[in-house]
Design a protein around this motif. Structure first.
Motif, PDB file in Angstrom:
ATOM      1  N   GLY A 199      16.003  52.834  14.746  1.00 60.55           N
ATOM      2  CA  GLY A 199      17.279  53.280  15.265  1.00 60.55           C
ATOM      3  C   GLY A 199      18.464  52.922  14.407  1.00 60.55           C
ATOM      4  O   GLY A 199      18.419  51.988  13.610  1.00 60.55           O
ATOM      5  N   VAL A 200      19.545  53.677  14.589  1.00 59.99           N
ATOM      6  CA  VAL A 200      20.819  53.458  13.918  1.00 59.99           C
ATOM      7  C   VAL A 200      21.904  53.609  14.981  1.00 59.99           C
ATOM      8  O   VAL A 200      21.903  54.584  15.735  1.00 59.99           O
ATOM      9  CB  VAL A 200      21.054  54.500  12.801  1.00 59.99           C
ATOM     10  CG1 VAL A 200      22.402  54.306  12.152  1.00 59.99           C
ATOM     11  CG2 VAL A 200      19.950  54.438  11.768  1.00 59.99           C
TER      12      VAL A 200
ATOM     13  N   LEU B 180      17.781  57.540  17.464  1.00 56.82           N
ATOM     14  CA  LEU B 180      16.483  56.868  17.527  1.00 56.82           C
ATOM     15  C   LEU B 180      15.387  57.832  17.127  1.00 56.82           C
ATOM     16  O   LEU B 180      15.518  59.037  17.306  1.00 56.82           O
ATOM     17  CB  LEU B 180      16.198  56.382  18.959  1.00 56.82           C
ATOM     18  CG  LEU B 180      17.167  55.381  19.566  1.00 56.82           C
ATOM     19  CD1 LEU B 180      16.814  55.123  21.018  1.00 56.82           C
ATOM     20  CD2 LEU B 180      17.162  54.096  18.778  1.00 56.82           C
ATOM     21  N   ARG B 181      14.307  57.289  16.618  1.00 54.68           N
ATOM     22  CA  ARG B 181      13.127  58.095  16.309  1.00 54.68           C
ATOM     23  C   ARG B 181      11.890  57.223  16.353  1.00 54.68           C
ATOM     24  O   ARG B 181      11.959  56.011  16.169  1.00 54.68           O
ATOM     25  CB  ARG B 181      13.255  58.789  14.961  1.00 54.68           C
ATOM     26  CG  ARG B 181      13.428  57.874  13.782  1.00 54.68           C
ATOM     27  CD  ARG B 181      13.586  58.628  12.480  1.00 54.68           C
ATOM     28  NE  ARG B 181      12.366  59.263  12.067  1.00 54.68           N
ATOM     29  CZ  ARG B 181      11.364  58.628  11.432  1.00 54.68           C
ATOM     30  NH1 ARG B 181      11.467  57.355  11.154  1.00 54.68           N
ATOM     31  NH2 ARG B 181      10.282  59.270  11.075  1.00 54.68           N
ATOM     32  N   VAL B 182      10.765  57.852  16.611  1.00 55.00           N
ATOM     33  CA  VAL B 182       9.487  57.149  16.620  1.00 55.00           C
ATOM     34  C   VAL B 182       8.886  57.298  15.234  1.00 55.00           C
ATOM     35  O   VAL B 182       8.796  58.400  14.694  1.00 55.00           O
ATOM     36  CB  VAL B 182       8.528  57.732  17.688  1.00 55.00           C
ATOM     37  CG1 VAL B 182       7.171  57.073  17.615  1.00 55.00           C
ATOM     38  CG2 VAL B 182       9.134  57.560  19.069  1.00 55.00           C
TER      39      VAL B 182
ATOM     40  N   TYR C 281      10.616  60.552  25.523  1.00 56.72           N
ATOM     41  CA  TYR C 281      11.268  59.523  26.320  1.00 56.72           C
ATOM     42  C   TYR C 281      12.403  58.870  25.531  1.00 56.72           C
ATOM     43  O   TYR C 281      13.477  58.595  26.073  1.00 56.72           O
ATOM     44  CB  TYR C 281      10.264  58.456  26.756  1.00 56.72           C
ATOM     45  CG  TYR C 281       9.336  58.910  27.849  1.00 56.72           C
ATOM     46  CD1 TYR C 281       9.651  58.672  29.187  1.00 56.72           C
ATOM     47  CD2 TYR C 281       8.151  59.566  27.562  1.00 56.72           C
ATOM     48  CE1 TYR C 281       8.794  59.072  30.197  1.00 56.72           C
ATOM     49  CE2 TYR C 281       7.293  59.970  28.562  1.00 56.72           C
ATOM     50  CZ  TYR C 281       7.626  59.726  29.881  1.00 56.72           C
ATOM     51  OH  TYR C 281       6.785  60.132  30.882  1.00 56.72           O
ATOM     52  N   ILE C 282      12.144  58.631  24.243  1.00 54.84           N
ATOM     53  CA  ILE C 282      13.159  58.027  23.381  1.00 54.84           C
ATOM     54  C   ILE C 282      14.380  58.933  23.296  1.00 54.84           C
ATOM     55  O   ILE C 282      15.521  58.475  23.355  1.00 54.84           O
ATOM     56  CB  ILE C 282      12.580  57.766  21.965  1.00 54.84           C
ATOM     57  CG1 ILE C 282      11.413  56.781  22.014  1.00 54.84           C
ATOM     58  CG2 ILE C 282      13.653  57.323  20.984  1.00 54.84           C
ATOM     59  CD1 ILE C 282      11.767  55.427  22.526  1.00 54.84           C
ATOM     60  N   LYS C 283      14.168  60.231  23.174  1.00 53.70           N
ATOM     61  CA  LYS C 283      15.280  61.179  23.079  1.00 53.70           C
ATOM     62  C   LYS C 283      16.055  61.255  24.396  1.00 53.70           C
ATOM     63  O   LYS C 283      17.270  61.436  24.393  1.00 53.70           O
ATOM     64  CB  LYS C 283      14.790  62.572  22.659  1.00 53.70           C
ATOM     65  CG  LYS C 283      14.321  62.617  21.217  1.00 53.70           C
ATOM     66  CD  LYS C 283      15.439  62.207  20.281  1.00 53.70           C
ATOM     67  CE  LYS C 283      15.004  62.116  18.854  1.00 53.70           C
ATOM     68  NZ  LYS C 283      16.065  61.607  17.982  1.00 53.70           N
ATOM     69  N   MET C 284      15.375  61.114  25.537  1.00 55.15           N
ATOM     70  CA  MET C 284      16.090  61.075  26.817  1.00 55.15           C
ATOM     71  C   MET C 284      17.000  59.851  26.879  1.00 55.15           C
ATOM     72  O   MET C 284      18.145  59.938  27.315  1.00 55.15           O
ATOM     73  CB  MET C 284      15.099  61.037  27.993  1.00 55.15           C
ATOM     74  CG  MET C 284      14.466  62.365  28.268  1.00 55.15           C
ATOM     75  SD  MET C 284      13.417  62.469  29.738  1.00 55.15           S
ATOM     76  CE  MET C 284      13.014  60.832  30.205  1.00 55.15           C
TER      77      MET C 284
END
Length: 169
Positions: free
Chosen positions: A32-33, A43-45, A139-142
């Motif tokens: 993440g940034v 964020l990204r996986v 889920y991360i994008k939500m």
């Protein structure tokens, strides 16, 4: 009663493996940034936990050349300066959590913003009681979307709920 059947191992709670996770070990890293001036979160996986994943695939595409990046002392951040980003790190091993580099009385060198975000992300994911890595990005994008949403307006709620737009007049 001890568990004796080797063909039917006992249920494990979470993946307790030590060290950094990878996609292959079912512990994909979330990179993440967080922008200090913009307040935006990205964020990204990732697949692996290393400099290529973190610096080249996460930080560099989401920051401008010359941007200052504040981190902890992990060696994976070393390529930041070669990628055209300024870099200052706190040394947690030496008991340092925040530092004032320019003497203005503000401790600008810290990574507490993302540390707090990771806590929020864990709290967001907790009710789901485990998320398959295949769907983790969604889920991360939500979570990212809800973090970046700074104000909830009536117009936003109407759109979200599928209600007709308000008629003015």
């Amino acid at each position: 009663m001890p568990h004796r059947d080797p063909e039917d191992p006992p249920r494990r709670r979470a993946n307790q493996a030590r060290g950094h996770g990878t996609w292959e070990t079912d512990r994909p890293p979330v990179c993440g940034v967080a922008g200090r001036h913009s307040g935006r979160l990205a964020l990204r996986v990732g697949r692996r936990n290393g400099a290529a994943e973190l610096v080249h695939r996460t930080v560099v595409p989401r920051t401008k050349p010359g941007a200052m990046v504040y981190t902890d002392e992990w060696a994976g951040y070393k390529p930041l300066e070669a990628a055209g980003r300024g870099h200052a790190a706190v040394n947690h091993h030496a008991g340092e959590w925040a530092r004032d580099d320019d003497g203005d009385g503000i401790r600008e060198v810290h990574c507490n913003t993302l540390e707090g975000i990771w806590t929020g992300l864990r709290n967001f994911l907790r009710p789901f009681r485990g998320v398959n890595k295949k769907y983790l990005e969604q889920y991360i994008k939500m979570f990212e979307w809800s973090y970046n949403l700074k104000a909830i307006t009536v117009a936003f709620l109407r759109v979200l709920l599928g209600a007709p737009a308000a008629v003015s007049g």
